[in-house]
Design a protein around this motif. Structure first.
Motif, PDB file in Angstrom:
ATOM      1  N   SER A  21       0.787  -1.238   0.000  1.00 56.16           N
ATOM      2  CA  SER A  21       0.000   0.000   0.000  1.00 56.16           C
ATOM      3  C   SER A  21       0.816   1.284   0.000  1.00 56.16           C
ATOM      4  CB  SER A  21      -0.955   0.006   1.197  1.00 56.16           C
ATOM      5  OG  SER A  21      -0.218   0.140   2.412  1.00 56.16           O
ATOM      6  N   HIS A  22       2.092   1.201  -0.229  1.00 57.53           N
ATOM      7  CA  HIS A  22       2.913   2.416  -0.274  1.00 57.53           C
ATOM      8  C   HIS A  22       3.786   2.386  -1.528  1.00 57.53           C
ATOM      9  CE1 HIS A  22       5.704   5.567   0.846  1.00 57.53           C
ATOM     10  NE2 HIS A  22       4.873   5.890   1.821  1.00 57.53           N
ATOM     11  N   PRO A  23       3.889   3.505  -2.240  1.00 57.32           N
ATOM     12  CA  PRO A  23       4.665   3.524  -3.486  1.00 57.32           C
ATOM     13  C   PRO A  23       6.136   3.150  -3.296  1.00 57.32           C
ATOM     14  CG  PRO A  23       3.615   5.662  -3.101  1.00 57.32           C
ATOM     15  CD  PRO A  23       3.227   4.769  -1.977  1.00 57.32           C
ATOM     16  N   VAL A  24       6.722   3.473  -2.159  1.00 54.17           N
ATOM     17  CA  VAL A  24       8.118   3.105  -1.922  1.00 54.17           C
ATOM     18  C   VAL A  24       8.266   1.591  -1.864  1.00 54.17           C
ATOM     19  CG1 VAL A  24       9.999   3.141  -0.222  1.00 54.17           C
ATOM     20  CG2 VAL A  24       8.810   5.252  -0.808  1.00 54.17           C
ATOM     21  N   ARG A  25       7.315   0.911  -1.234  1.00 54.66           N
ATOM     22  CA  ARG A  25       7.396  -0.547  -1.139  1.00 54.66           C
ATOM     23  C   ARG A  25       7.194  -1.195  -2.505  1.00 54.66           C
ATOM     24  NH1 ARG A  25       5.142   0.660   4.171  1.00 54.66           N
ATOM     25  NH2 ARG A  25       3.009   0.226   3.542  1.00 54.66           N
ATOM     26  N   ILE A  26       6.352  -0.603  -3.329  1.00 56.45           N
ATOM     27  CA  ILE A  26       6.191  -1.082  -4.706  1.00 56.45           C
ATOM     28  C   ILE A  26       7.513  -0.932  -5.447  1.00 56.45           C
ATOM     29  CG2 ILE A  26       5.031  -0.677  -6.922  1.00 56.45           C
ATOM     30  CD1 ILE A  26       3.163  -1.884  -4.839  1.00 56.45           C
ATOM     31  N   GLN A  27       8.149   0.205  -5.278  1.00 57.25           N
ATOM     32  CA  GLN A  27       9.419   0.462  -5.959  1.00 57.25           C
ATOM     33  C   GLN A  27      10.507  -0.498  -5.451  1.00 57.25           C
ATOM     34  OE1 GLN A  27      10.648   4.558  -5.826  1.00 57.25           O
ATOM     35  NE2 GLN A  27      12.126   4.279  -7.464  1.00 57.25           N
ATOM     36  N   ILE A  28      10.530  -0.786  -4.165  1.00 54.93           N
ATOM     37  CA  ILE A  28      11.489  -1.743  -3.613  1.00 54.93           C
ATOM     38  C   ILE A  28      11.300  -3.104  -4.266  1.00 54.93           C
ATOM     39  CG2 ILE A  28      12.126  -3.062  -1.547  1.00 54.93           C
ATOM     40  CD1 ILE A  28      11.450  -0.454   0.069  1.00 54.93           C
ATOM     41  N   LEU A  29      10.065  -3.549  -4.371  1.00 58.13           N
ATOM     42  CA  LEU A  29       9.788  -4.843  -5.003  1.00 58.13           C
ATOM     43  C   LEU A  29      10.193  -4.839  -6.478  1.00 58.13           C
ATOM     44  CD1 LEU A  29       6.400  -5.703  -3.298  1.00 58.13           C
ATOM     45  CD2 LEU A  29       8.570  -6.909  -3.004  1.00 58.13           C
ATOM     46  N   GLN A  30       9.985  -3.721  -7.148  1.00 58.07           N
ATOM     47  CA  GLN A  30      10.409  -3.632  -8.550  1.00 58.07           C
ATOM     48  C   GLN A  30      11.922  -3.727  -8.670  1.00 58.07           C
ATOM     49  OE1 GLN A  30       8.321   0.031  -9.482  1.00 58.07           O
ATOM     50  NE2 GLN A  30       6.797  -1.081 -10.686  1.00 58.07           N
ATOM     51  N   LEU A  47      16.354   5.252  -4.254  1.00 56.80           N
ATOM     52  CA  LEU A  47      15.104   5.798  -3.706  1.00 56.80           C
ATOM     53  C   LEU A  47      15.329   7.175  -3.085  1.00 56.80           C
ATOM     54  CD1 LEU A  47      13.865   2.572  -1.910  1.00 56.80           C
ATOM     55  CD2 LEU A  47      13.055   3.473  -4.079  1.00 56.80           C
ATOM     56  N   PRO A  48      14.317   8.028  -3.146  1.00 55.41           N
ATOM     57  CA  PRO A  48      14.443   9.371  -2.572  1.00 55.41           C
ATOM     58  C   PRO A  48      14.072   9.406  -1.079  1.00 55.41           C
ATOM     59  CG  PRO A  48      12.354   9.194  -3.703  1.00 55.41           C
ATOM     60  CD  PRO A  48      13.059   7.871  -3.885  1.00 55.41           C
ATOM     61  N   ILE A  49      14.612   8.449  -0.301  1.00 51.91           N
ATOM     62  CA  ILE A  49      14.287   8.369   1.124  1.00 51.91           C
ATOM     63  C   ILE A  49      15.550   8.117   1.938  1.00 51.91           C
ATOM     64  CG2 ILE A  49      11.919   7.560   0.776  1.00 51.91           C
ATOM     65  CD1 ILE A  49      12.922   4.716   1.338  1.00 51.91           C
ATOM     66  N   ALA A  50      15.446   8.371   3.237  1.00 52.75           N
ATOM     67  CA  ALA A  50      16.560   8.133   4.151  1.00 52.75           C
ATOM     68  C   ALA A  50      16.698   6.641   4.440  1.00 52.75           C
ATOM     69  CB  ALA A  50      16.324   8.897   5.457  1.00 52.75           C
ATOM     70  N   ARG A  51      17.883   6.253   4.882  1.00 56.11           N
ATOM     71  CA  ARG A  51      18.140   4.852   5.231  1.00 56.11           C
ATOM     72  C   ARG A  51      17.179   4.338   6.298  1.00 56.11           C
ATOM     73  NH1 ARG A  51      22.751   2.182   3.441  1.00 56.11           N
ATOM     74  NH2 ARG A  51      24.091   3.798   2.660  1.00 56.11           N
ATOM     75  N   SER A  52      16.884   5.170   7.279  1.00 56.40           N
ATOM     76  CA  SER A  52      15.988   4.747   8.357  1.00 56.40           C
ATOM     77  C   SER A  52      14.571   4.509   7.835  1.00 56.40           C
ATOM     78  CB  SER A  52      15.972   5.785   9.486  1.00 56.40           C
ATOM     79  OG  SER A  52      15.557   7.045   8.991  1.00 56.40           O
ATOM     80  N   THR A  53      14.145   5.312   6.889  1.00 56.25           N
ATOM     81  CA  THR A  53      12.830   5.134   6.280  1.00 56.25           C
ATOM     82  C   THR A  53      12.807   3.862   5.439  1.00 56.25           C
ATOM     83  OG1 THR A  53      12.557   7.528   6.227  1.00 56.25           O
ATOM     84  CG2 THR A  53      11.046   6.238   4.873  1.00 56.25           C
ATOM     85  N   LEU A  54      13.883   3.610   4.712  1.00 54.41           N
ATOM     86  CA  LEU A  54      13.993   2.383   3.939  1.00 54.41           C
ATOM     87  C   LEU A  54      13.885   1.169   4.855  1.00 54.41           C
ATOM     88  CD1 LEU A  54      14.578   0.719   1.379  1.00 54.41           C
ATOM     89  CD2 LEU A  54      17.017   1.004   1.906  1.00 54.41           C
ATOM     90  N   SER A  55      14.540   1.239   5.984  1.00 49.92           N
ATOM     91  CA  SER A  55      14.504   0.135   6.945  1.00 49.92           C
ATOM     92  C   SER A  55      13.077  -0.171   7.389  1.00 49.92           C
ATOM     93  CB  SER A  55      15.376   0.483   8.155  1.00 49.92           C
ATOM     94  OG  SER A  55      15.339  -0.553   9.095  1.00 49.92           O
TER      95      SER A  55
END
Length: 105
Positions: A21-30, A47-55
């Protein structure tokens, strides 16, 4: 009135849907789908996010069972869990097929 409980299939489908349900998680899977495995440090570069957010996003995908992580100090290597991905695909296909049939779309 008797309340019905949720089926195991409904619970698993909802868990997968939440993880997706989040575009970042879709992008991670891609990103992960384009290679056999990937280190989290390499993923954060795309990705345009911080390491902690990625975690946090990786944790959500891991909890849903869609990915797995292998700890190789000081890095973690992530891969798509193919069996969970296949199950999610089947659950979504059945859900939309049954929805379509029940609404005559």
């Amino acid at each position: 009135m008797i309340k019905k409980s949720y089926t195991d299939e409904q619970i698993r489908l909802a868990r997968y849907a939440k993880a997706l349900s989040h575009p970042v998680r879709i992008q991670i899977l891609q990103i992960l789908s384009q290679q056999s495995c990937c280190y989290s440090g390499d993923i954060v570069d795309d990705l345009p996010i911080a390491r902690s957010t990625l975690s946090q996003h990786l944790s959500e995908l891991r909890e849903a069972g869609l990915i797995q992580g292998e700890f190789n100090p000081p890095k973690i290597k992530y891969c798509i869990r193919q069996e969970a991905w296949a199950e999610a695909q089947k659950l979504f296909e059945n859900f939309f097929k049954n929805l379509k049939n029940s609404t005559n779309l």
